[in-house]
Design an enzyme around this catalytic site. Sequence first.
Site, PDB file in Angstrom:
ATOM      1  N   ARG A  94       0.847  -1.190   0.000  1.00  0.00           N
ATOM      2  CA  ARG A  94       0.000   0.000   0.000  1.00  0.00           C
ATOM      3  C   ARG A  94       0.884   1.243   0.000  1.00  0.00           C
ATOM      4  O   ARG A  94       1.055   1.916   1.009  1.00  0.00           O
ATOM      5  CB  ARG A  94      -0.925  -0.005   1.223  1.00  0.00           C
ATOM      6  N   ASP A 153       2.350   4.893  -0.274  1.00  0.00           N
ATOM      7  CA  ASP A 153       1.765   6.175   0.103  1.00  0.00           C
ATOM      8  C   ASP A 153       1.675   7.111  -1.099  1.00  0.00           C
ATOM      9  O   ASP A 153       2.307   6.875  -2.134  1.00  0.00           O
ATOM     10  CB  ASP A 153       2.616   6.852   1.183  1.00  0.00           C
ATOM     11  N   ARG A 162      10.911   5.418   4.911  1.00  0.00           N
ATOM     12  CA  ARG A 162      11.095   6.866   4.905  1.00  0.00           C
ATOM     13  C   ARG A 162      11.596   7.388   6.260  1.00  0.00           C
ATOM     14  O   ARG A 162      12.394   8.327   6.318  1.00  0.00           O
ATOM     15  CB  ARG A 162       9.795   7.551   4.506  1.00  0.00           C
TER      16      ARG A 162
END
Length: 269
Positions: free
Chosen positions: A50, A52, A208
């Site tokens: 999924r 971002d 991240r």
Amino acid sequence: MHRLRMTLAYDGRAFHGWQRQPGMLTVQGALDGALSTIYQAEIQTAGASRTDAGVHAWAQVAAFNAPKERDLRKVLNAVNALTPPELLLRDIHDVDPSFDPRRDAIGKHYRYLLWQGRELPPTLLGRAWAVPPLDLQAMREAAAALHGEHDFSSFRASDCQAATPHRRLDSITLDTAEAPYPARFANESSALIQIDVRGNAFLKNMVRILVGSLVEVGRGKQPPSWMSTLLAVCDRTQAGPTAIAPGLTLCAVHYQNTNNKSKQSEYTP
């Protein structure tokens, strides 16, 4: 009804992430809409990751149950005609009916790009994070602490819904890469830094936040040993910032190489 597996590439800047959201353009939403038109039936795809909003993919994997047989070459061409140009269906083929792109994945490979300069080259716009000159060796020392299986609570978004924060990182490599031209304020032989992260699975924003924390080390704001401290405290508020989304790309999703589960999906530019 038969199960089909797809390999997708996309420019994440055009979408509000992978997951379907009412009233928003998402990768899953665009794909479901195109397939529903083609098959004249409601189609719901499932993805391996999924991603971002803003995150790119070279080899995202998705699957769906097709209600009827169709020429798959024509399906591929039709999907690419019905979806935005920032989304490309690269491949589609039959798989075992039990195939689940997320649960059957045994590993993923993400890449993050850092540009050591004040201004990004035009060809890297939306592809890399512009940062000050970094101490690459210190970042490598810090990254070494992350290898293996750990509680990555310090490196997951506050709204992450994963049942457990334990994940396994198989490798993290930091290397300079060929750049369009040298940055004016770089201290490396190449201004472009490529961070490749491979593991069995990832928490929300995990890569991240890892990158944001490594940049703190590279800037000299924290010592390399800080990474071990972050693993121990299990507190997101203690880690570095979340690196910007457009610097991240899903490069590959790996599967067991068997007759029922297709082999890895990977693309290296």
